[in-house]
Scaffold this active site. Structure first.
Site, PDB file in Angstrom:
ATOM      1  N   ASP A   1       0.721  -1.102   0.061  1.00 54.83           N
ATOM      2  CA  ASP A   1       0.080   0.056  -0.052  1.00 54.83           C
ATOM      3  C   ASP A   1       0.921   1.262  -0.096  1.00 54.83           C
ATOM      4  OD1 ASP A   1      -2.244  -1.697   0.052  1.00 54.83           O
ATOM      5  OD2 ASP A   1      -2.370  -1.690   2.294  1.00 54.83           O
ATOM      6  N   GLY A   2       1.982   1.069  -0.500  1.00 58.53           N
ATOM      7  CA  GLY A   2       2.933   2.322  -0.268  1.00 58.53           C
ATOM      8  C   GLY A   2       3.200   2.757  -1.905  1.00 58.53           C
TER       9      GLY A   2
END
Lengths: 290, 290, 290, 290
Positions: free
Chosen positions: D234-235
């Site tokens: 999720d980065g």
């Protein structure tokens, strides 16, 4: 804070090679482009361009840029404007009795959000004089009625000339400017000079008492529209619009209260876009280069 | 999934003690209220109420609730509806050629978002038959023209009766229903039964081709409006509106594309609110109890 | 402007009949309910209620309402507050160097949007003294550091007591209040008394420099969060949040500029909700009755 | 429908004259630029450009454009991509059990909103096979567990190669791709090839069960984030985000329901931007040229 830039806005008939032509002109003079944006309107065969470049290291001195751009515009059969990012034009704000839009604009000037000076506030009621005073603006109280409109506008135009005003903002002025006023002050081409905030999401609720009519209609959102003023009432090119959700518990007074935030946001956004020369008008509409 | 509830909607002349009266009626029968909301319109002297309570443990059987509520409504000189949260009414969707609104509704029914059944799709073009088939709905292809409108509507009304339809959704139907149709199918009071989606933020761009006109006007936002249908074109009570920002690069085709999302969202929201009995109409407007 | 009302907020263990009980109490004393809203949190077995009724014609004098409500709350094993719509509590605003949130609140008080008085501004920098002066508030300049925090907070608490402050607003105060301060000033139950504005959409970017970190992360929207202050940094119950879209051309300075509008809107909304007693806290979260 | 165009994306070290250089290259070959946009990241000394011009009348044949652009990129020490607006790349959609994101993408492909083909759907559950079938895509059911992840990914990569897939979309796939998968399929530079939709407004609620955690925290808005996938969970660089307001009455199930609309909108927007080559990645973030 940031290094000063020059901004060229150009609108002309479309033809191949225009981006190269304009960027080439900047590059040929050693300019480093920091932002360039263009739009072709194929229906009208128009090309619109905004190019911004660093002044440091640019081969032409400031005073030579404008004449050179003019020659370019003439060759392309277009209209143009040149502006510098560190320039602070003189702006007049027209008001009536409501203070929120005036206060908001003045605060944003003070905070550095809006690159402009406000030497003059013109009002048809005396109420807001203390606010003008507090921010160092002259306050001209000129009551306007059907009987004296011509005379009042003549005085307004004198004041605008006197203060070398380049932009007029109608910040809830609640009066219509005459074609004569516009013919004198406004610019006839892509670069209008009068911005109004209307308290509805146009074209809904043109004219008087939009919040009352929005309440009557039972809409689920209200809004505000910042637009350039033309002879057609509430019909000028739209620059920015904002809306907010409302419900059945909201009375007209609530719509007015909530609308004030919409008005402040849409007007501030439009004025900032205008001052940074991000807006151009064509076919009764705006291109907004962000 | 959740325990079934009963919902009472009531609209009547305002007077002190109504909240107590309605909640007292529920409590006196051992009902546990899970949601209660009310609105007083002081201009019209109207009181609107929506009360939802758990059926489990309630003293009256389902079939006795409605008659008792009717007696209450008669005493209060009001209009009322009773509904149960586990009820799935039969709904007909009217369409033309565009599929997005139909598909979106059918998908939301399947996913459980919309508590309804769709046994019937009525269309004035044959294009969407495969979609109806795929979701198990009858597809009635009834071309409508000025010449046969009366006849076509008569057939539509027959089909609605046949399928015991309780709500009609115009999902981009692109046709106007006649007063005669509405007089037959619609309910005359606070509980309308025909929902339309119009592709503009009403009252802007009523009538035909709103996206084209929005483009012409150069607005910076477009929208969609879900409303109950009345005899006045695009003038019925608004249930939900949504908007999306547009810019000068967006052509009419882009507005149509972006508008589809607005249309789907506003329509789905309105239908869900209607089905959960969260909407009541008064004075040409809606109260939405959320 | 509108007729004064009384507002009862109640939070207690859920049980059948509570809506009737509360509305019955009002009606039994001849009160006309203008707004009633309730919420049951089934996970926690809690019932929250807000009832507002007209004072005119109500059987109990103002001073008798509170004791009666207390008896009701005791019987229901709940917590309660009684308030009157024409009451203007004294509020203290804590600031640092940034002026926008303070100015916005003071403008909204003056315009009648926020029913409160601001007799006191407390600051750890001297910059904003002229603004306080201009709106008639005392300005207490109390520099805070790690070394003197205990002493400074003791002085703050003295000032709050002196001015009979009922609500503290941290309007970009940029300092953390100690548990000791909160234990003294804040209310331990559903009715907190300290509101903060944090410049991110929490829980993203808790702590220092949220705009810098938002820029680093490359988010496409930024926001602001108004919340009650608890011992957990940026972890208190959220009252209101607002967001605005940003793009790759926006530098940190632009995020700060655009965020100011988010901060003003979220904070003003939260303070208004609080003052109108539309907020109640339970399980670390808020119910907002609109 | 519209005349085909070529699109050049270029990212290289910043230096004066780049706009002229790129637009000059197009113009020198007789190309008519319909859209040109650039961005200078001064912190990193990077220049990003996207130029789109009409193929009709352009001096180079399609197959000669790419080699010429490569030579240009090499000279500028940059990375580049060339694309044609009428090209429809093959895209694989990875899913789990939820159907809304898959259906929405397939509808948008069919309606012409998304210029791509979907020959392949890969799933770790069998549920969505009928949907793939209905839209003519192969459905590969490959259950993934900790035990067989390596093997399953190897098979996935084979399928991607077999179908000449150029973009992978994780449409609620609910599984993490390994660095090995990314090293094989993804592009290491500014032009990533895997898009994910995460059901929160990142960086809030990274990881599992964001809606449950959003409910626990009591946020007043929820959202969705479409981003390129990198090794960091999720980065990856964010392409699009959308949010929707929620309230205290919304349970986790409501958040999930409302979030589905956010997810569909953010994902569809991101995929469209990617396919039209409007996205470039630098410094872990995206420039989105609209």
């Amino acid at each position: 804070m940031s290094a000063p830039t020059a901004i060229l806005q150009m609108i002309c008939p479309d033809q191949p090679g225009l981006v190269r032509e304009l960027s080439g002109w900047v590059a040929a003079n050693g300019g480093n482009i920091v932002h360039a944006d263009h739009h072709s309107d194929q229906g009208a065969g128009l090309f619109l361009s905004r190019i911004e470049w660093q002044l440091e290291g640019f081969g032409l001195p400031r005073e030579a840029i404008c004449p050179t751009a003019r020659a370019l515009a003439e060759r392309l059969d277009g209209a143009y404007r040149v502006n510098f990012s560190d320039y602070r034009p003189a702006v007049a704000i027209f008001v009536s009795k409501q203070d929120h839009a005036l206060l908001d604009l003045l605060w944003r000037v003070r905070s550095g959000e809006l690159p402009m000076r406000v030497p003059l506030v013109i009002a048809n009621h005396a109420d807001l004089e203390p606010i003008a005073a507090q921010f160092g603006a002259s306050f001209a109280y000129l009551p306007v009625s059907a009987a004296n409109r011509e005379e009042a506008e003549a005085r307004q135009l004198e004041l605008l000339a006197e203060h070398q005003i380049e932009l007029v903002i109608l910040a809830k002025y609640m009066q219509v400017l005459t074609p004569r006023f516009l013919a004198t002050f406004d610019s006839p081409d892509a670069f209008h000079r009068v911005i109004n905030i209307h308290h509805s999401f146009l074209p809904a609720f043109q004219g008087a008492q939009p919040y009352h009519r929005a309440w009557e209609r039972g809409v689920k959102l209200i809004g505000a529209t910042a637009h350039y003023v033309t002879e057609e009432l509430d019909g000028g090119p739209i620059i920015a619009q904002s809306t907010v959700a409302v419900g059945h518990r909201d009375e007209v007074a609530d719509l007015i209260r909530m609308g004030r935030d919409c008005e402040r946001l849409a007007l501030a956004r439009a004025v900032r876009l205008h001052l940074r020369r991000q807006v151009m008008v064509y076919r009764g509409r705006t291109a907004v280069f962000e």
